[in-house]
Design a protein around this motif. Sequence first.
Motif, short mmCIF file in Angstrom:
data_model
loop_
_atom_site.label_atom_id
_atom_site.label_comp_id
_atom_site.label_asym_id
_atom_site.label_seq_id
_atom_site.Cartn_x
_atom_site.Cartn_y
_atom_site.Cartn_z
N PRO A 5 -10.67 -5.21 10.65
CA PRO A 5 -10.13 -6.47 10.13
C PRO A 5 -8.69 -6.34 9.66
O PRO A 5 -8.00 -7.32 9.48
N LEU A 6 -8.22 -5.09 9.49
CA LEU A 6 -6.85 -4.83 9.05
C LEU A 6 -6.20 -3.82 9.98
O LEU A 6 -6.86 -2.96 10.54
N THR A 7 -4.89 -3.94 10.08
CA THR A 7 -4.10 -2.94 10.79
C THR A 7 -3.15 -2.33 9.76
O THR A 7 -2.43 -3.06 9.08
N ILE A 8 -3.18 -1.02 9.64
CA ILE A 8 -2.28 -0.31 8.73
C ILE A 8 -1.33 0.49 9.60
O ILE A 8 -1.74 1.40 10.31
N SER A 9 -0.05 0.13 9.55
CA SER A 9 0.95 0.73 10.43
C SER A 9 1.44 2.08 9.91
O SER A 9 1.16 2.48 8.78
N CYS A 12 3.11 2.89 6.43
CA CYS A 12 2.35 3.18 5.21
C CYS A 12 2.87 4.45 4.55
O CYS A 12 3.05 5.47 5.20
N THR A 13 3.11 4.36 3.24
CA THR A 13 3.58 5.52 2.47
C THR A 13 2.45 6.19 1.69
O THR A 13 2.70 7.13 0.94
N ALA A 14 1.23 5.71 1.87
CA ALA A 14 0.05 6.25 1.18
C ALA A 14 0.21 6.20 -0.34
O ALA A 14 -0.21 7.10 -1.06
N ALA A 30 -7.37 8.57 3.26
CA ALA A 30 -7.53 9.37 4.47
C ALA A 30 -6.18 10.03 4.76
O ALA A 30 -5.15 9.56 4.28
N PRO A 31 -6.17 11.09 5.54
CA PRO A 31 -4.89 11.73 5.88
C PRO A 31 -3.94 10.75 6.57
O PRO A 31 -4.32 10.07 7.51
N GLY A 32 -2.75 10.64 6.05
CA GLY A 32 -1.74 9.78 6.66
C GLY A 32 -1.71 8.37 6.12
O GLY A 32 -0.69 7.90 5.65
N ARG A 33 -2.84 7.68 6.19
CA ARG A 33 -2.94 6.31 5.68
C ARG A 33 -4.40 5.98 5.41
O ARG A 33 -5.29 6.64 5.93
N PRO A 34 -4.64 4.96 4.59
CA PRO A 34 -6.03 4.63 4.24
C PRO A 34 -6.87 4.24 5.45
O PRO A 34 -6.36 3.77 6.46
N ARG A 35 -8.16 4.41 5.30
CA ARG A 35 -9.14 4.04 6.32
C ARG A 35 -9.82 2.75 5.85
O ARG A 35 -10.14 2.60 4.67
N LEU A 37 -12.98 0.30 5.75
CA LEU A 37 -14.43 0.22 5.93
C LEU A 37 -14.75 -1.19 6.42
O LEU A 37 -14.84 -2.13 5.62
N ARG A 38 -14.85 -1.34 7.72
CA ARG A 38 -14.96 -2.68 8.31
C ARG A 38 -16.17 -3.46 7.80
O ARG A 38 -16.12 -4.66 7.67
N GLU A 39 -17.24 -2.77 7.44
CA GLU A 39 -18.43 -3.47 6.96
C GLU A 39 -18.24 -4.04 5.55
O GLU A 39 -18.98 -4.93 5.14
N SER A 40 -17.25 -3.54 4.83
CA SER A 40 -17.00 -4.01 3.46
C SER A 40 -15.84 -5.00 3.36
O SER A 40 -15.78 -5.80 2.44
N CYS A 41 -14.89 -4.93 4.30
CA CYS A 41 -13.69 -5.77 4.24
C CYS A 41 -14.03 -7.23 4.52
O CYS A 41 -14.71 -7.55 5.49
N THR A 42 -13.54 -8.12 3.64
CA THR A 42 -13.77 -9.56 3.82
C THR A 42 -12.49 -10.27 4.27
O THR A 42 -12.46 -11.49 4.31
N SER A 43 -11.46 -9.52 4.62
CA SER A 43 -10.18 -10.07 5.08
C SER A 43 -9.55 -11.01 4.06
O SER A 43 -8.95 -12.01 4.41
N CYS A 44 -9.66 -10.65 2.79
CA CYS A 44 -9.12 -11.51 1.72
C CYS A 44 -7.59 -11.48 1.68
O CYS A 44 -6.97 -12.42 1.19
N GLY A 45 -6.99 -10.40 2.16
CA GLY A 45 -5.54 -10.31 2.22
C GLY A 45 -4.86 -9.78 0.96
O GLY A 45 -3.64 -9.69 0.91
#
Length: 60
Positions: A5-9, A12-14, A30-35, A37-45
């Motif tokens: 539901p999100l794209t993290i480019s 990202c500075t972590a 997560a290494p580099g940038r956050p991961r 959890l698609r089952e939890s994300c509600t796309s609230c923004g």
Amino acid sequence: MPADPLTISAACTACGACLLTCPQHALRPAPGRPRVLRESCTSCGECVEICPADAIELTP
């Protein structure tokens, strides 16, 4: 498999702001940038709005 539901480019500075802001706790460190959890994300923004690097976008 559904898209995240999100794209993290690579911009990202972590910094962790999104991790602290997400009301659903749908982002995990997560290494580099956050991961996402698609089952939890509600796309609230909320993570999109708080990201100081403008590295998060809602996936259309």
